[in-house]
Design an enzyme around this catalytic site. Structure first.
Site, PDB file in Angstrom:
ATOM      1  N   LYS A  34      12.728  43.000  23.073  1.00  0.00           N
ATOM      2  CA  LYS A  34      11.723  43.998  23.425  1.00  0.00           C
ATOM      3  C   LYS A  34      12.412  45.344  23.617  1.00  0.00           C
ATOM      4  O   LYS A  34      13.525  45.412  24.161  1.00  0.00           O
ATOM      5  CB  LYS A  34      11.011  43.579  24.715  1.00  0.00           C
ATOM      6  CG  LYS A  34      10.207  42.298  24.583  1.00  0.00           C
ATOM      7  CD  LYS A  34       8.922  42.505  23.799  1.00  0.00           C
ATOM      8  CE  LYS A  34       8.063  41.235  23.836  1.00  0.00           C
ATOM      9  NZ  LYS A  34       6.776  41.430  23.150  1.00  0.00           N
ATOM     10  N   LYS A  38      -1.465  36.537  13.715  1.00  0.00           N
ATOM     11  CA  LYS A  38      -1.755  35.423  14.620  1.00  0.00           C
ATOM     12  C   LYS A  38      -3.048  34.769  14.152  1.00  0.00           C
ATOM     13  O   LYS A  38      -4.138  35.323  14.350  1.00  0.00           O
ATOM     14  CB  LYS A  38      -1.936  35.938  16.051  1.00  0.00           C
ATOM     15  CG  LYS A  38      -0.734  36.647  16.636  1.00  0.00           C
ATOM     16  CD  LYS A  38      -1.042  37.099  18.067  1.00  0.00           C
ATOM     17  CE  LYS A  38       0.136  37.815  18.674  1.00  0.00           C
ATOM     18  NZ  LYS A  38       0.279  39.211  18.176  1.00  0.00           N
TER      19      LYS A  38
HETATM   20 MG   LIG Z   1       4.777  41.936  19.067  1.00  0.00          MG
END
Ligand SMILES: [Mg+2]
Length: 360
Positions: free
Chosen positions: A168, A272
């Site tokens: 991240k 997704k």
């Molecule tokens: Mg992501």
């Protein structure tokens, strides 16, 4: 096929570690399972795993939709791709509930045909898919904050056999991200892919500067440098940035995906199936992305083992031998509805079936 029994099963799973996101900290995941059974006793499972902040309905709306769908499913003669109008209307604008219905029908259909869900999906999608994979390479998600701990995590991921790692970015100063990326690159060596995810942290100007600073670390891509609705910003970054850009939150909904495709606004899309109406629709959108010159990464939406297996079979059906997909879900929850697919040597093995290859 005729559906003889329907069960709607609300599920709450506790995260083993609280999930920290830009929208706060979560300790549990609520979703709804759908179980369909035919007269011969064959069963199919789907999961609705809504994520309202990213364009899906709420878990309450999901449950209401699936309970309303019960009488439309019971006794009906159904094909996974061809639904009665009343069912299609009920699930319009309800991508999570739609994923559960599509998933359960596909699973049931694949089990009746005696083949894996991935083989079934690939056969239905025709030439848009390659040969289904028996195991799916996934990236390791490195979570340490400071550079020293990240280096150790990176070495561990390399030794564990991962072909890609992800960290991240964007929650600290760019100089700190540079130090973290340097540590990871040193830990994994030159040949393992390095991915970043900024979760929409930057403006276009800040993203251009950050990606310029990251260029020496040979990143495969950075996910979502700017906020999800900023498709023009994503397009500008694709044209100008020093690192390839991937869209994740921008393509969490079908409308977002179609806008992004029209604008040609990413090098990579992270899809997704759970938020796009199921694996069948996700594969159709993936083939549109490929035609637009974009690469495709499939990932989960923090579902139970049922949804995680749907996402896994989807990635396997896509059949891209070069692709590395999103991280595995094993160990994410304290307890799960079934054994989640485990990860070995950086690969998640696809159950040999039939269907999803799992029984609750
Ligand atoms: Mg992501």
């Amino acid at each position: 096929m005729n559906v003889a029994a329907v069960r709607v099963i609300p599920v709450r799973l506790r995260f083993a570690q609280p999930l920290r996101t830009a929208r706060g900290e979560f300790t549990e995941r609520a979703s709804v399972l759908l179980e369909l059974r035919d007269a011969a006793g064959a069963v199919g499972y789907g999961e609705a795993a809504p994520w309202p902040g990213f364009g899906t309905e709420s878990v309450e709306e999901v449950e209401a939709s699936l309970r309303a769908a019960e009488h439309l499913l019971l006794g009906a003669s159904l094909q996974p791709g061809k639904w009665p109008t009343a069912l299609a209307n009920l699930l319009a604008g309800r991508p999570a509930a739609r994923a559960a219905v599509q998933g359960a029908l596909l699973d049931l259909d694949a089990r009746r045909a005696g083949r894996t869900l991935s083989a079934h999906l690939a056969a239905s999608a025709g030439s848009t898919c390659g040969e289904p994979l028996s195991r799916v390479p996934v990236n390791a998600l490195l979570t340490a904050r400071d550079a020293g701990a990240l280096f150790r995590e990176a070495v561990f991921a390399r030794e564990a056999g991962y072909r890609a790692v992800k960290i991240k970015l964007g929650s600290d100063a760019v100089t700190s991200d540079v130090a973290r990326l340097r540590a990871v690159r040193e830990g994994i060596g030159p040949s393992i892919r390095l991915r970043g995810d900024a979760n929409g942290a930057w403006s276009v100007r800040d993203a251009l500067a950050a990606l310029e600073a990251f260029a020496p670390f040979d990143l495969e891509y950075v996910e979502q440098p700017v906020a999800a609705p900023d498709i023009d910003g994503m397009a500008e970054l694709r044209r100008q940035a020093a690192v390839p850009v991937a869209a994740d939150e921008s393509v969490a909904s079908e409308s977002g995906m179609l806008r992004l495709l029209a604008a040609g606004a990413a090098d990579v899309v992270v899809l997704k199936p759970a938020s796009l109406g199921g694996a069948g629709r996700a594969l159709e959108l993936a083939s549109l992305a490929r035609r637009a010159g974009m690469r495709v990464v499939f990932t989960h939406a923090f579902e139970s083992a049922v949804g995680a297996l749907h996402a896994l079979h989807c990635a396997a059906a896509w059949g891209d031998a070069e692709g590395v997909h999103g991280s595995a879900t094993a160990g994410l929850f304290e307890a799960d509805v079934a054994a989640p697919p485990g990860c070995h040597d950086g690969y998640v093995a696809v159950p040999v079936g039939p269907g999803l290859g799992v029984t609750l």
